[in-house]
Design a protein around this motif. Structure first.
Motif, PDB file in Angstrom:
ATOM      1  N   ILE A 268       0.829  -1.202   0.000  1.00 12.61           N
ATOM      2  CA  ILE A 268       0.000   0.000   0.000  1.00 12.61           C
ATOM      3  C   ILE A 268       0.863   1.253   0.000  1.00 12.61           C
ATOM      4  CG2 ILE A 268      -1.702   1.327   1.328  1.00 12.61           C
ATOM      5  CD1 ILE A 268      -2.821  -1.380   2.309  1.00 12.61           C
ATOM      6  N   ASP A 269       1.963   1.223   0.742  1.00 13.32           N
ATOM      7  CA  ASP A 269       2.906   2.351   0.740  1.00 13.32           C
ATOM      8  C   ASP A 269       3.438   2.579  -0.675  1.00 13.32           C
ATOM      9  OD1 ASP A 269       4.935   4.272   1.781  1.00 13.32           O
ATOM     10  OD2 ASP A 269       6.324   2.652   1.261  1.00 13.32           O
ATOM     11  N   ARG A 270       3.796   1.510  -1.347  1.00 10.15           N
ATOM     12  CA  ARG A 270       4.299   1.633  -2.716  1.00 10.15           C
ATOM     13  C   ARG A 270       3.213   2.196  -3.638  1.00 10.15           C
ATOM     14  NH1 ARG A 270       5.741  -3.589  -3.742  1.00 10.15           N
ATOM     15  NH2 ARG A 270       7.607  -3.211  -2.498  1.00 10.15           N
ATOM     16  N   LEU A 271       1.984   1.750  -3.426  1.00 10.89           N
ATOM     17  CA  LEU A 271       0.866   2.252  -4.214  1.00 10.89           C
ATOM     18  C   LEU A 271       0.716   3.768  -4.031  1.00 10.89           C
ATOM     19  CD1 LEU A 271      -1.814   1.570  -5.850  1.00 10.89           C
ATOM     20  CD2 LEU A 271      -2.926   1.449  -3.613  1.00 10.89           C
ATOM     21  N   ILE A 272       0.771   4.216  -2.793  1.00  9.57           N
ATOM     22  CA  ILE A 272       0.622   5.641  -2.499  1.00  9.57           C
ATOM     23  C   ILE A 272       1.759   6.452  -3.114  1.00  9.57           C
ATOM     24  CG2 ILE A 272       0.629   7.348  -0.630  1.00  9.57           C
ATOM     25  CD1 ILE A 272      -0.757   5.201   1.118  1.00  9.57           C
ATOM     26  N   GLU A 273       2.959   5.917  -3.050  1.00  6.56           N
ATOM     27  CA  GLU A 273       4.129   6.653  -3.533  1.00  6.56           C
ATOM     28  C   GLU A 273       4.232   6.660  -5.055  1.00  6.56           C
ATOM     29  OE1 GLU A 273       6.089   8.437  -1.630  1.00  6.56           O
ATOM     30  OE2 GLU A 273       4.926   7.849   0.131  1.00  6.56           O
ATOM     31  N   GLU A 274       3.731   5.592  -5.694  1.00  2.00           N
ATOM     32  CA  GLU A 274       4.000   5.426  -7.125  1.00  2.00           C
ATOM     33  C   GLU A 274       2.793   5.652  -8.033  1.00  2.00           C
ATOM     34  OE1 GLU A 274       5.737   1.591  -7.662  1.00  2.00           O
ATOM     35  OE2 GLU A 274       7.539   2.061  -6.469  1.00  2.00           O
ATOM     36  N   LYS A 292      -0.848  -4.295  15.503  1.00  2.00           N
ATOM     37  CA  LYS A 292      -0.230  -4.958  14.351  1.00  2.00           C
ATOM     38  C   LYS A 292      -1.203  -5.105  13.183  1.00  2.00           C
ATOM     39  CE  LYS A 292       3.024  -7.603  17.209  1.00  2.00           C
ATOM     40  NZ  LYS A 292       3.566  -8.940  17.523  1.00  2.00           N
ATOM     41  N   SER A 293      -2.157  -4.188  13.125  1.00  2.00           N
ATOM     42  CA  SER A 293      -3.077  -4.150  11.990  1.00  2.00           C
ATOM     43  C   SER A 293      -2.371  -3.538  10.777  1.00  2.00           C
ATOM     44  CB  SER A 293      -4.298  -3.306  12.339  1.00  2.00           C
ATOM     45  OG  SER A 293      -3.894  -1.960  12.592  1.00  2.00           O
ATOM     46  N   VAL A 294      -3.026  -3.583   9.644  1.00  2.00           N
ATOM     47  CA  VAL A 294      -2.478  -2.933   8.457  1.00  2.00           C
ATOM     48  C   VAL A 294      -2.256  -1.452   8.733  1.00  2.00           C
ATOM     49  CG1 VAL A 294      -2.949  -2.277   6.069  1.00  2.00           C
ATOM     50  CG2 VAL A 294      -3.490  -4.596   6.842  1.00  2.00           C
ATOM     51  N   GLN A 295      -3.192  -0.813   9.438  1.00  2.00           N
ATOM     52  CA  GLN A 295      -3.047   0.611   9.747  1.00  2.00           C
ATOM     53  C   GLN A 295      -1.811   0.874  10.598  1.00  2.00           C
ATOM     54  OE1 GLN A 295      -5.797  -1.338  10.071  1.00  2.00           O
ATOM     55  NE2 GLN A 295      -7.591  -0.073  10.517  1.00  2.00           N
ATOM     56  N   ASP A 296      -1.553  -0.014  11.565  1.00  2.00           N
ATOM     57  CA  ASP A 296      -0.359   0.156  12.409  1.00  2.00           C
ATOM     58  C   ASP A 296       0.912   0.120  11.570  1.00  2.00           C
ATOM     59  OD1 ASP A 296      -1.727   0.459  14.739  1.00  2.00           O
ATOM     60  OD2 ASP A 296      -1.145  -1.453  15.625  1.00  2.00           O
ATOM     61  N   TYR A 297       0.995  -0.831  10.669  1.00  2.00           N
ATOM     62  CA  TYR A 297       2.191  -0.953   9.837  1.00  2.00           C
ATOM     63  C   TYR A 297       2.297   0.211   8.848  1.00  2.00           C
ATOM     64  CZ  TYR A 297       3.139  -5.598  11.686  1.00  2.00           C
ATOM     65  OH  TYR A 297       3.449  -6.644  12.525  1.00  2.00           O
ATOM     66  N   LEU A 298       1.169   0.732   8.386  1.00  2.00           N
ATOM     67  CA  LEU A 298       1.213   1.896   7.508  1.00  2.00           C
ATOM     68  C   LEU A 298       1.783   3.116   8.233  1.00  2.00           C
ATOM     69  CD1 LEU A 298      -2.157   1.619   5.550  1.00  2.00           C
ATOM     70  CD2 LEU A 298       0.143   1.614   4.561  1.00  2.00           C
ATOM     71  N   THR A 299       1.517   3.213   9.537  1.00  2.00           N
ATOM     72  CA  THR A 299       2.070   4.311  10.326  1.00  2.00           C
ATOM     73  C   THR A 299       3.594   4.305  10.275  1.00  2.00           C
ATOM     74  OG1 THR A 299       0.172   4.290  11.822  1.00  2.00           O
ATOM     75  CG2 THR A 299       2.174   5.350  12.626  1.00  2.00           C
ATOM     76  N   HIS A 301       5.301   3.596   7.843  1.00  2.00           N
ATOM     77  CA  HIS A 301       5.699   4.146   6.544  1.00  2.00           C
ATOM     78  C   HIS A 301       5.302   5.614   6.412  1.00  2.00           C
ATOM     79  CE1 HIS A 301       6.910   0.254   4.804  1.00  2.00           C
ATOM     80  NE2 HIS A 301       5.875  -0.253   5.455  1.00  2.00           N
ATOM     81  N   GLY A 302       4.804   6.188   7.507  1.00  3.08           N
ATOM     82  CA  GLY A 302       4.451   7.609   7.492  1.00  3.08           C
ATOM     83  C   GLY A 302       3.051   7.904   7.026  1.00  3.08           C
ATOM     84  N   HIS A 303       2.172   6.891   6.982  1.00  6.92           N
ATOM     85  CA  HIS A 303       0.805   7.100   6.504  1.00  6.92           C
ATOM     86  C   HIS A 303      -0.185   6.914   7.651  1.00  6.92           C
ATOM     87  CE1 HIS A 303       2.530   7.040   2.519  1.00  6.92           C
ATOM     88  NE2 HIS A 303       2.944   5.784   2.676  1.00  6.92           N
ATOM     89  N   GLU A 304      -0.824   7.988   8.037  1.00  3.97           N
ATOM     90  CA  GLU A 304      -1.852   7.924   9.074  1.00  3.97           C
ATOM     91  C   GLU A 304      -3.169   7.465   8.458  1.00  3.97           C
ATOM     92  OE1 GLU A 304      -4.130  10.778  12.347  1.00  3.97           O
ATOM     93  OE2 GLU A 304      -2.731  11.636  10.895  1.00  3.97           O
TER      94      GLU A 304
END
Length: 310
Positions: A268-274, A292-299, A301-304
């Motif tokens: 998802i981080d790659r999707l947002i960046e690219e 340890k949800s997807v949202q936690d791991y996105l944090t 990567h700097g994505h709230e």
């Protein structure tokens, strides 16, 4: 209910199975109708950057066909999304054909061992007592490995509770996306999902079956409580419901949820960046609940992630 049921509804989508269990609270709803009274508030989250928006919603993989769960927040996210991400393509003939040999090779013992061999005499007695309701015994499961036996038990239990895989949210949204011409993308391959499940040691699966054996007698109540939490958008309650059942088998939580959540967050981080545009992620609700949800791991990567419909 076996621990398999939890991910049948909230986690792994490949064959609509696999997971953990928790005992229903005394004040929990006893029927699906009771659990889904009033309007739905299925949780939707939003993340992204200035040119990319990602909505995320939790799904139930096996559901009752007549349940009206769609919300204004979902419809708005759906209308805006150019593409929908699912866990895996469970309807593709090519994916199913590729995965079938893996099921045969990983789902059964070929060295003379039997499913029943994994349990003590006392455990077998307990398990067989619970299986009477389904016209089965542990011995009747032959040379199935416990993960695959768990699939069969989950399918029987869900049918008894009125659940239908064809009414699962991914199935409904996949069909709708096809009708409306929305692009469908996937985090994993079907064979990849099966391998993840099969790689969990047999002893862990056997332990999960015994830990959850009492709930085979209250399938409807268990199903109702879980679906009700999802229907109400109670992410904290859902996380607590799930975590109670993982205590004895943390290996299952790690393999079926946390490790996959971390990988999906990277994608998802790659999707947002690219990429630019709006996307909807629809994955088992267990992946979007608690630590340890997807949202936690996105944090990381700097994505709230912000809840759209509190």
């Amino acid at each position: 209910m076996t621990r398999t049921l939890k991910s049948a509804l909230l986690g792994v989508s490949a064959l609509a199975f696999a997971g953990a269990t928790a005992f229903a609270a005394d004040d929990a709803p006893k029927t699906l109708a009771e659990a889904t009274e009033g309007p739905s508030n299925v949780a939707i989250w939003k993340t992204g950057d200035e040119d990319t928006t990602v909505y995320m919603m939790g799904t139930i993989h096996i559901l009752h066909p007549d349940l009206d769960w769609e919300t204004d927040a979902f419809e708005a996210a759906w209308a805006e999304a150019n593409a929908v991400f699912f866990e895996a393509n469970v309807t593709s003939p090519e994916e199913v054909q590729a995965a079938s040999p893996l099921i045969m090779s990983e789902g059964f013992y070929t060295d003379g061992r039997k499913f029943a061999d994994l349990f003590t005499a006392d455990q077998l007695e307990e398990l067989n007592e619970a299986l009477k309701e389904y016209g089965l015994t542990a011995e009747a499961l032959g040379n199935m490995r416990p993960w695959f036996a768990s699939i069969q038990l989950t399918q029987l239990a869900m049918a008894k509770a009125g659940g239908d895989p064809a009414a699962g949210i991914e199935m409904l949204l996949g069909a709708r996306a096809s009708e409306e011409g929305k692009t469908q993308r996937y985090f994993e391959g079907l064979a990849e999902q099966i391998q993840i499940i099969a790689d969990v040691p047999d002893e862990v699966w056997a332990k999960s079956l015994i830990e959850g054996v009492d709930e085979l007698s209250d399938v409807e109540g268990y199903f109702a409580e879980m679906v009700g939490l999802w229907y109400d958008g109670d992410a904290d309650g859902l996380a607590e419901f799930m975590s109670d059942g993982w205590e004895e088998t943390p290996e299952l939580a790690s393999k079926l949820l946390y490790e996959r959540n971390e990988k999906w967050a990277v994608k998802i981080d790659r999707l947002i960046e690219e990429e630019e545009g709006t996307f909807l992620v629809a994955v088992g609700a267990g992946h979007l609940a608690g630590a340890k949800s997807v949202q936690d791991y996105l944090t990381q990567h700097g994505h709230e992630s912000v809840r759209v419909n509190p």
